[in-house]
Design a protein around this motif. Structure first.
Motif, PDB file in Angstrom:
ATOM      1  N   SER A   1      -7.576  -2.663 -14.090  1.00 36.21           N
ATOM      2  CA  SER A   1      -7.572  -3.936 -13.980  1.00 36.21           C
ATOM      3  C   SER A   1      -7.554  -4.628 -12.857  1.00 36.21           C
ATOM      4  O   SER A   1      -6.920  -4.166 -11.764  1.00 36.21           O
ATOM      5  CB  SER A   1      -6.806  -4.484 -15.085  1.00 36.21           C
ATOM      6  OG  SER A   1      -5.497  -4.773 -14.535  1.00 36.21           O
ATOM      7  N   ALA A   2      -8.128  -6.002 -12.540  1.00 36.09           N
ATOM      8  CA  ALA A   2      -8.130  -6.502 -11.333  1.00 36.09           C
ATOM      9  C   ALA A   2      -6.811  -6.935 -10.851  1.00 36.09           C
ATOM     10  O   ALA A   2      -6.585  -6.855  -9.509  1.00 36.09           O
ATOM     11  CB  ALA A   2      -8.635  -7.808 -11.492  1.00 36.09           C
ATOM     12  N   PHE A   3      -5.648  -6.770 -11.771  1.00 41.45           N
ATOM     13  CA  PHE A   3      -4.391  -7.057 -11.171  1.00 41.45           C
ATOM     14  C   PHE A   3      -3.680  -5.692 -10.646  1.00 41.45           C
ATOM     15  O   PHE A   3      -2.435  -6.011 -10.157  1.00 41.45           O
ATOM     16  CB  PHE A   3      -3.520  -7.804 -12.353  1.00 41.45           C
ATOM     17  CG  PHE A   3      -4.062  -9.115 -12.693  1.00 41.45           C
ATOM     18  CD1 PHE A   3      -3.540 -10.126 -11.860  1.00 41.45           C
ATOM     19  CD2 PHE A   3      -4.567  -9.602 -13.684  1.00 41.45           C
ATOM     20  CE1 PHE A   3      -3.548 -11.319 -12.160  1.00 41.45           C
ATOM     21  CE2 PHE A   3      -4.996 -10.533 -14.116  1.00 41.45           C
ATOM     22  CZ  PHE A   3      -4.427 -11.801 -13.229  1.00 41.45           C
ATOM     23  N   SER A   4      -4.175  -4.565 -10.796  1.00 42.56           N
ATOM     24  CA  SER A   4      -3.623  -3.379 -10.409  1.00 42.56           C
ATOM     25  C   SER A   4      -3.744  -3.259  -8.843  1.00 42.56           C
ATOM     26  O   SER A   4      -4.953  -3.529  -8.514  1.00 42.56           O
ATOM     27  CB  SER A   4      -4.327  -2.178 -11.259  1.00 42.56           C
ATOM     28  OG  SER A   4      -3.845  -1.006 -10.692  1.00 42.56           O
ATOM     29  N   ALA A   5      -2.698  -2.859  -8.015  1.00 37.87           N
ATOM     30  CA  ALA A   5      -3.060  -2.459  -6.695  1.00 37.87           C
ATOM     31  C   ALA A   5      -3.895  -1.259  -6.360  1.00 37.87           C
ATOM     32  O   ALA A   5      -4.601  -1.198  -5.704  1.00 37.87           O
ATOM     33  CB  ALA A   5      -1.444  -2.238  -6.128  1.00 37.87           C
ATOM     34  N   LEU A   6      -3.907  -0.412  -7.482  1.00 39.75           N
ATOM     35  CA  LEU A   6      -4.705   0.683  -7.654  1.00 39.75           C
ATOM     36  C   LEU A   6      -6.364   0.253  -7.484  1.00 39.75           C
ATOM     37  O   LEU A   6      -7.131   0.939  -6.738  1.00 39.75           O
ATOM     38  CB  LEU A   6      -4.677   1.753  -8.453  1.00 39.75           C
ATOM     39  CG  LEU A   6      -3.259   2.546  -8.343  1.00 39.75           C
ATOM     40  CD1 LEU A   6      -3.239   3.471  -9.890  1.00 39.75           C
ATOM     41  CD2 LEU A   6      -3.097   3.376  -7.278  1.00 39.75           C
ATOM     42  N   THR A   7      -6.589  -0.661  -7.858  1.00 39.16           N
ATOM     43  CA  THR A   7      -7.811  -1.292  -7.975  1.00 39.16           C
ATOM     44  C   THR A   7      -8.402  -1.632  -6.630  1.00 39.16           C
ATOM     45  O   THR A   7      -9.496  -1.144  -6.006  1.00 39.16           O
ATOM     46  CB  THR A   7      -8.079  -2.502  -9.051  1.00 39.16           C
ATOM     47  OG1 THR A   7      -7.938  -2.037 -10.236  1.00 39.16           O
ATOM     48  CG2 THR A   7      -9.507  -3.070  -9.073  1.00 39.16           C
TER      49      THR A   7
END
Length: 295
Positions: A193-199
């Motif tokens: 999701s957009a809130f993940s740092a991995l994104t």
């Protein structure tokens, strides 16, 4: 002048924008604007220059800002102390943690906090980096762990350690992968999701390779994400320390050509600089980080 006026002044000074300052304070834009005007009228001095780009401090505003910040910090410190008396001298710490936080690091921190600061009750909530950042900014959390670049001027960052991230794929795919742009474009990725740092980190890698791959599916849980990679449902970016512990070495391939390093940090709102809980956390983080550097 009153504290609400000072809070509005500091918020607008940091955000340089009335709308963003109002969101930070959970107030309407007209209310914040009225408080700024009341403060300027009370002091008989203009504190901001208003223009199409937003609001910038005048010379008088720049002089007032550090004094206003100090006063608000002292008031928060007094409020925290008063609350500790109310709660039998126990402070309540609410800290956001992320799944990619190395478990031994958090364990060491808790050990020091419980030994040296037993009057602070620690409460941890698991979340995604972007959500924790916003909760810290909005003062819904005392502090939190975050990976990457902090975009907010009113959130302080304490650097802890660099974390390495690697792209992984199923072993059975290795024969079909070539270290080139075409292969990267054709790989199906497991997105987050957009809130993940991995994104954000995955998109950074895509920009480096100048590709826009398709995403096979989305999954925000790293444990499930790794299982999906091992089963051959897509490739993904994961922290190296997590792979060291959880990855089945005969099931996946780690691609050394495709990796990056980002900083793990502890974040907190700027006006909590002198808060006793934040001071305890900074002391603890410094001790644990020093131990890591000496290893």
């Amino acid at each position: 002048m009153d504290l609400n006026q000072l809070k509005s002044f500091v918020a607008v000074a940091h955000q340089q924008n009335l709308t963003q300052a109002a969101e930070t304070l959970h107030l309407s834009q007209p209310a914040v604007s009225a408080q700024i005007k009341a403060l300027e009228k009370n002091l008989d001095v203009q504190l901001f220059d208003r223009n199409a780009q937003g609001m910038s401090l005048t010379s008088a505003g720049k002089v007032l800002l550090p004094r206003a910040e100090t006063m608000l910090q002292q008031m928060h410190h007094l409020d925290s102390f008063a609350q500790s008396i109310k709660n039998d001298f126990h402070l309540q710490s609410k800290v956001g943690i992320i799944q990619m936080l190395p478990v031994p690091f958090l364990t060491e921190c808790v050990g020091i906090l419980q030994t040296e600061f037993p009057h602070i009750h620690q409460s941890f909530s698991l979340g995604l980096s972007g959500i924790i950042l916003n909760q810290v900014k909005q003062r819904e959390l005392t502090g939190g762990f975050f990976v990457g670049d902090n975009p907010y001027r009113n959130v302080h960052t304490v650097d802890i350690m660099p974390l390495k991230f690697e792209v992984v794929m199923a072993q059975k795919w290795l024969g079909h992968f070539e270290n080139n742009q075409k292969a990267m474009q054709q790989l199906p990725w497991i997105s987050l999701s957009a809130f993940s740092a991995l994104t954000r980190f995955t998109q950074k890698i895509w920009r480096q390779w100048k590709v826009t791959p398709t995403t096979a599916l989305q999954c925000d849980d790293m444990y499930a994400l790794l299982n999906l990679v091992e089963a051959g449902h897509g490739v993904a970016l994961l922290p190296s320390h997590y792979l060291d512990v959880h990855a089945q070495r005969d099931a996946i391939v780690r691609l050394p050509e495709i990796q990056l390093t980002e900083m793990l940090s502890f974040i907190y709102a700027i006006d909590l600089e002198q808060d006793p809980i934040i001071e305890a956390w900074k002391h603890t983080l410094a001790k644990v980080t020093q131990r890591i550097e000496q290893m």
